[in-house]
Design a protein around this motif. Sequence first.
Motif, mmCIF file in Angstrom:
data_model
loop_
_atom_site.group_PDB
_atom_site.id
_atom_site.type_symbol
_atom_site.label_atom_id
_atom_site.label_comp_id
_atom_site.label_asym_id
_atom_site.label_seq_id
_atom_site.Cartn_x
_atom_site.Cartn_y
_atom_site.Cartn_z
ATOM 1 N N VAL A 22 41.257 48.169 40.258
ATOM 2 C CA VAL A 22 40.904 47.311 39.120
ATOM 3 C C VAL A 22 39.879 46.257 39.541
ATOM 4 C CG1 VAL A 22 41.810 45.551 37.540
ATOM 5 C CG2 VAL A 22 43.028 47.704 37.839
ATOM 6 N N THR A 23 40.063 45.641 40.700
ATOM 7 C CA THR A 23 39.085 44.639 41.137
ATOM 8 C C THR A 23 37.727 45.286 41.400
ATOM 9 O OG1 THR A 23 39.849 44.857 43.422
ATOM 10 C CG2 THR A 23 40.783 43.058 42.121
ATOM 11 N N TYR A 24 37.719 46.510 41.912
ATOM 12 C CA TYR A 24 36.460 47.215 42.145
ATOM 13 C C TYR A 24 35.760 47.523 40.826
ATOM 14 C CZ TYR A 24 33.230 50.868 43.582
ATOM 15 O OH TYR A 24 32.112 51.620 43.783
ATOM 16 N N MET A 25 36.520 47.986 39.863
ATOM 17 C CA MET A 25 35.926 48.374 38.585
ATOM 18 C C MET A 25 35.467 47.161 37.773
ATOM 19 S SD MET A 25 35.870 51.581 38.730
ATOM 20 C CE MET A 25 35.411 52.045 37.087
ATOM 21 N N GLU A 26 36.068 45.999 38.001
ATOM 22 C CA GLU A 26 35.674 44.810 37.259
ATOM 23 C C GLU A 26 34.385 44.186 37.790
ATOM 24 O OE1 GLU A 26 39.081 42.270 37.375
ATOM 25 O OE2 GLU A 26 39.948 43.171 35.575
ATOM 26 N N GLN A 27 33.988 44.528 39.002
ATOM 27 C CA GLN A 27 32.754 43.993 39.558
ATOM 28 C C GLN A 27 31.560 44.609 38.841
ATOM 29 O OE1 GLN A 27 32.758 44.971 43.686
ATOM 30 N NE2 GLN A 27 34.074 43.263 44.242
ATOM 31 N N PRO A 28 30.506 43.825 38.659
ATOM 32 C CA PRO A 28 29.287 44.390 38.074
ATOM 33 C C PRO A 28 28.699 45.469 38.994
ATOM 34 C CG PRO A 28 29.199 41.996 38.103
ATOM 35 C CD PRO A 28 30.409 42.392 38.869
ATOM 36 N N LYS A 29 28.003 46.395 38.396
ATOM 37 C CA LYS A 29 27.448 47.518 39.150
ATOM 38 C C LYS A 29 26.471 47.056 40.228
ATOM 39 C CE LYS A 29 25.853 52.157 38.254
ATOM 40 N NZ LYS A 29 25.491 53.131 37.225
ATOM 41 N N GLU A 30 25.682 46.054 39.941
ATOM 42 C CA GLU A 30 24.715 45.550 40.917
ATOM 43 C C GLU A 30 25.407 44.945 42.135
ATOM 44 O OE1 GLU A 30 21.434 45.838 41.083
ATOM 45 O OE2 GLU A 30 21.638 47.150 39.347
ATOM 46 N N GLU A 31 26.513 44.248 41.900
ATOM 47 C CA GLU A 31 27.245 43.644 43.018
ATOM 48 C C GLU A 31 27.854 44.721 43.920
ATOM 49 O OE1 GLU A 31 31.023 40.645 43.619
ATOM 50 O OE2 GLU A 31 29.896 40.577 41.749
ATOM 51 N N ARG A 35 26.648 47.696 44.346
ATOM 52 C CA ARG A 35 25.518 48.308 45.041
ATOM 53 C C ARG A 35 25.069 47.440 46.220
ATOM 54 N NH1 ARG A 35 21.521 49.963 40.773
ATOM 55 N NH2 ARG A 35 23.081 51.523 40.346
ATOM 56 N N LYS A 36 25.037 46.113 46.023
ATOM 57 C CA LYS A 36 24.646 45.204 47.098
ATOM 58 C C LYS A 36 25.640 45.259 48.246
ATOM 59 C CE LYS A 36 22.200 41.859 44.242
ATOM 60 N NZ LYS A 36 22.225 40.491 43.676
ATOM 61 N N LYS A 37 26.935 45.300 47.936
ATOM 62 C CA LYS A 37 27.951 45.381 48.986
ATOM 63 C C LYS A 37 27.820 46.677 49.773
ATOM 64 C CE LYS A 37 31.704 42.456 47.431
ATOM 65 N NZ LYS A 37 33.128 42.381 47.116
ATOM 66 N N ARG A 38 27.547 47.771 49.083
ATOM 67 C CA ARG A 38 27.388 49.065 49.747
ATOM 68 C C ARG A 38 26.201 49.037 50.703
ATOM 69 N NH1 ARG A 38 26.161 52.597 45.544
ATOM 70 N NH2 ARG A 38 28.155 52.034 44.668
ATOM 71 N N GLU A 39 25.084 48.472 50.260
ATOM 72 C CA GLU A 39 23.898 48.370 51.117
ATOM 73 C C GLU A 39 24.171 47.467 52.323
ATOM 74 O OE1 GLU A 39 21.017 49.976 51.053
ATOM 75 O OE2 GLU A 39 21.830 51.162 49.403
#
Length: 59
Positions: free
Chosen positions: A15-24, A26-30
């Motif tokens: 749920v916490t992962y899905m509530e994060q904006p998509k851009e955030e 993506r930034k964490k993954r990078e």
Amino acid sequence: MSTNDYVKFVTQQLVTYMEQPKEERRKKREQRKQEKQPFLSRWFGILPFGLLLLFKRKR
């Protein structure tokens, strides 16, 4: 840890992962990709990396 606790934990993380904006996300993954160790040291330890530096220095 019981099964119920594990399911609760996984659900909270999802749920916490899905509530994060998509851009955030993506930034964490990078950022995680940039923080990874080099392939040789991650799979084989520091010895191959040291040998690589030694051979490069001799050239």
